[in-house]
Scaffold this motif. Structure first.
Motif, PDB file in Angstrom:
ATOM      1  N   ARG A  88       0.768  -1.312  -0.074  1.00  0.00           N
ATOM      2  CA  ARG A  88       0.093   0.039  -0.112  1.00  0.00           C
ATOM      3  C   ARG A  88       0.807   1.358   0.008  1.00  0.00           C
ATOM      4  N   SER A  89       1.844   1.100   0.795  1.00  0.00           N
ATOM      5  CA  SER A  89       2.674   2.253   0.953  1.00  0.00           C
ATOM      6  C   SER A  89       3.521   2.585  -0.400  1.00  0.00           C
ATOM      7  N   GLN A  90       3.665   1.494  -1.362  1.00  0.00           N
ATOM      8  CA  GLN A  90       4.470   1.705  -2.263  1.00  0.00           C
ATOM      9  C   GLN A  90       3.206   1.966  -3.560  1.00  0.00           C
ATOM     10  N   ASN A  91       2.241   2.254  -3.270  1.00  0.00           N
ATOM     11  CA  ASN A  91       0.974   2.468  -4.140  1.00  0.00           C
ATOM     12  C   ASN A  91       0.561   1.357  -5.070  1.00  0.00           C
ATOM     13  N   ASN A  92       1.054   0.000  -4.680  1.00  0.00           N
ATOM     14  CA  ASN A  92       0.745  -1.238  -5.354  1.00  0.00           C
ATOM     15  C   ASN A  92      -0.741  -1.567  -4.804  1.00  0.00           C
ATOM     16  N   LEU A  93      -1.913  -0.685  -5.139  1.00  0.00           N
ATOM     17  CA  LEU A  93      -3.135  -0.952  -4.123  1.00  0.00           C
ATOM     18  C   LEU A  93      -3.702  -2.371  -4.510  1.00  0.00           C
ATOM     19  N   GLN A  94      -3.663  -2.857  -5.538  1.00  0.00           N
ATOM     20  CA  GLN A  94      -4.339  -4.237  -5.911  1.00  0.00           C
ATOM     21  C   GLN A  94      -3.486  -5.485  -5.317  1.00  0.00           C
ATOM     22  N   GLN A  95      -2.314  -5.514  -5.126  1.00  0.00           N
ATOM     23  CA  GLN A  95      -1.501  -6.365  -4.504  1.00  0.00           C
ATOM     24  C   GLN A  95      -1.769  -6.234  -2.949  1.00  0.00           C
ATOM     25  N   ALA A  96      -2.000  -4.941  -2.517  1.00  0.00           N
ATOM     26  CA  ALA A  96      -2.200  -4.595  -1.084  1.00  0.00           C
ATOM     27  C   ALA A  96      -3.581  -5.233  -0.690  1.00  0.00           C
ATOM     28  N   HIS A  97      -4.609  -5.268  -1.776  1.00  0.00           N
ATOM     29  CA  HIS A  97      -5.850  -5.650  -1.528  1.00  0.00           C
ATOM     30  C   HIS A  97      -5.715  -7.137  -1.191  1.00  0.00           C
ATOM     31  N   ALA A  98      -5.221  -7.867  -2.195  1.00  0.00           N
ATOM     32  CA  ALA A  98      -5.163  -9.166  -2.287  1.00  0.00           C
ATOM     33  C   ALA A  98      -4.601  -9.836  -1.140  1.00  0.00           C
ATOM     34  N   ASN A  99      -3.484  -9.333  -0.581  1.00  0.00           N
ATOM     35  CA  ASN A  99      -3.012  -9.776   0.679  1.00  0.00           C
ATOM     36  C   ASN A  99      -4.026  -9.452   2.003  1.00  0.00           C
ATOM     37  N   PHE A 100      -4.488  -8.213   2.007  1.00  0.00           N
ATOM     38  CA  PHE A 100      -5.755  -8.064   3.136  1.00  0.00           C
ATOM     39  C   PHE A 100      -6.921  -9.104   3.108  1.00  0.00           C
ATOM     40  N   GLU A 101      -7.139  -9.369   1.848  1.00  0.00           N
ATOM     41  CA  GLU A 101      -8.183 -10.385   1.580  1.00  0.00           C
ATOM     42  C   GLU A 101      -7.904 -11.790   1.978  1.00  0.00           C
ATOM     43  N   GLN A 102      -6.648 -11.981   1.804  1.00  0.00           N
ATOM     44  CA  GLN A 102      -5.964 -13.514   2.045  1.00  0.00           C
ATOM     45  C   GLN A 102      -5.966 -13.793   3.655  1.00  0.00           C
ATOM     46  N   ALA A 103      -5.255 -12.407   4.284  1.00  0.00           N
ATOM     47  CA  ALA A 103      -5.299 -12.663   5.701  1.00  0.00           C
ATOM     48  C   ALA A 103      -6.709 -12.313   6.112  1.00  0.00           C
ATOM     49  N   ARG A 104      -7.670 -11.841   5.749  1.00  0.00           N
ATOM     50  CA  ARG A 104      -9.225 -12.026   6.308  1.00  0.00           C
ATOM     51  C   ARG A 104      -9.602 -13.504   6.153  1.00  0.00           C
ATOM     52  N   GLU A 105      -9.204 -14.011   5.128  1.00  0.00           N
ATOM     53  CA  GLU A 105      -9.850 -15.386   4.989  1.00  0.00           C
ATOM     54  C   GLU A 105      -9.116 -16.388   6.153  1.00  0.00           C
ATOM     55  N   LEU A 106      -8.001 -16.114   6.295  1.00  0.00           N
ATOM     56  CA  LEU A 106      -7.408 -16.955   7.221  1.00  0.00           C
ATOM     57  C   LEU A 106      -8.066 -16.791   8.873  1.00  0.00           C
ATOM     58  N   ASN A 107      -8.340 -15.289   8.764  1.00  0.00           N
ATOM     59  CA  ASN A 107      -8.812 -14.950  10.219  1.00  0.00           C
ATOM     60  C   ASN A 107     -10.133 -15.600  10.475  1.00  0.00           C
ATOM     61  N   LYS A 108     -11.092 -15.878   9.431  1.00  0.00           N
ATOM     62  CA  LYS A 108     -12.210 -16.313   9.241  1.00  0.00           C
ATOM     63  C   LYS A 108     -12.142 -17.757  10.505  1.00  0.00           C
ATOM     64  N   GLN A 109     -11.142 -18.399  10.412  1.00  0.00           N
ATOM     65  CA  GLN A 109     -11.056 -19.645  11.196  1.00  0.00           C
ATOM     66  C   GLN A 109     -10.217 -19.052  12.553  1.00  0.00           C
ATOM     67  N   LEU A 110      -9.231 -17.919  12.413  1.00  0.00           N
ATOM     68  CA  LEU A 110      -8.727 -17.636  13.722  1.00  0.00           C
ATOM     69  C   LEU A 110      -9.397 -16.887  14.862  1.00  0.00           C
ATOM     70  N   ARG A 111     -10.248 -16.002  13.988  1.00  0.00           N
ATOM     71  CA  ARG A 111     -11.092 -15.256  14.897  1.00  0.00           C
ATOM     72  C   ARG A 111     -10.536 -14.448  15.934  1.00  0.00           C
ATOM     73  N   ASP A 112      -9.564 -13.563  15.201  1.00  0.00           N
ATOM     74  CA  ASP A 112      -8.945 -12.527  16.089  1.00  0.00           C
ATOM     75  C   ASP A 112      -9.387 -11.246  15.702  1.00  0.00           C
ATOM     76  N   PRO A 113     -10.157 -10.711  17.086  1.00  0.00           N
ATOM     77  CA  PRO A 113     -10.953  -9.490  16.528  1.00  0.00           C
ATOM     78  C   PRO A 113     -10.077  -8.347  16.304  1.00  0.00           C
ATOM     79  N   LEU A 114      -8.813  -8.214  16.914  1.00  0.00           N
ATOM     80  CA  LEU A 114      -7.930  -7.154  16.930  1.00  0.00           C
ATOM     81  C   LEU A 114      -7.286  -7.141  15.626  1.00  0.00           C
ATOM     82  N   LEU A 115      -6.984  -8.264  14.850  1.00  0.00           N
ATOM     83  CA  LEU A 115      -6.566  -8.577  13.333  1.00  0.00           C
ATOM     84  C   LEU A 115      -7.522  -7.890  12.501  1.00  0.00           C
ATOM     85  N   GLU A 116      -8.794  -8.368  12.753  1.00  0.00           N
ATOM     86  CA  GLU A 116      -9.883  -8.052  11.954  1.00  0.00           C
ATOM     87  C   GLU A 116     -10.042  -6.529  11.833  1.00  0.00           C
TER      88      GLU A 116
END
Length: 218
Positions: A88-116
């Motif tokens: 995101r800081s490098q303005n690569n918004l598409q890749q940043a979005h992909a990373n955040f969505e991958q992390a959210r997918e993992l967090n569906k099982q982890l259920r870490d509210p702070l990370l969410e």
């Protein structure tokens, strides 16, 4: 347990911390694979702060490789989040979005509210950057809900500040002041150093408006 990492980051002793971590990593040191992933993630963060993008990306990739091998889903989610922030800081918004969505997918099982909360805020920043204000506000509000529920006042203040900026960019000045004065009061009570940004912004806004108009708005 001694919070050495947090303290040294706060003191700005980043190069010293990097040196310590390099001595811990194989082949210099002996670590569990899980700790190796954690330290590589920390190194990615430190090199990012120092502005060394290539080294940062290299250590994030190494962290993810190790974390995938040992099945450390929480570690992967954190690394993907940090790497996404670098994108995101490098303005690569598409890749940043992909990373955040991958992390959210993992967090569906982890259920870490702070990370969410962090991930929702980061997604809000992405949409804010492309001026999709409706979507950005939606993510900010979701992130704020988690932060308030967790009593994470620092994150709450950061999210509210961005909501204030979002209102300002749309010309919603009463809402901007309502949010920022509340945030300023909250941050002052918690003695956060970041109050200076809000104070400076409000002073600039006041200077750019007729005195009576600003007083009425306030």
């Amino acid at each position: 347990s001694e919070a050495i990492y947090e303290s040294m980051v706060q003191w700005g002793a980043w190069n010293t911390l990097i040196g310590l971590y390099m001595e811990m990593l194989p082949p210099n040191g002996v670590l569990t694979r899980r700790d190796e992933g954690l330290i590589c993630n920390h190194l990615g963060l430190l090199y990012d702060r120092l502005g060394n993008v290539q080294q940062s990306l290299s250590y994030y990739e190494r962290a993810l490789m190790v974390q995938r091998k040992v099945g450390d889903q929480h570690g992967m989610a954190l690394t993907l989040t940090n790497q996404g922030e670098l994108f995101r800081s490098q303005n690569n918004l598409q890749q940043a979005h992909a990373n955040f969505e991958q992390a959210r997918e993992l967090n569906k099982q982890l259920r870490d509210p702070l990370l969410e909360s962090v991930l929702l805020h980061n997604l809000g920043l992405l949409y804010h950057a492309v001026r999709d204000y409706s979507q950005a506000l939606s993510y900010y509000q979701e992130a704020l809900h988690f932060a308030q529920k967790l009593d994470e006042h620092y994150n709450e203040g950061m999210i509210l500040t961005n909501i204030g900026m979002l209102f300002y960019e749309q010309g919603h000045y009463p809402e901007t002041l309502a949010v920022l004065f509340y945030t300023l009061q909250m941050r002052q009570s918690l003695q956060y150093a970041t109050v200076s940004f809000i104070e400076h912004f409000l002073t600039t806004l006041e200077d750019n408006m007729p005195l009576e108009a600003f007083a009425q708005l306030r």
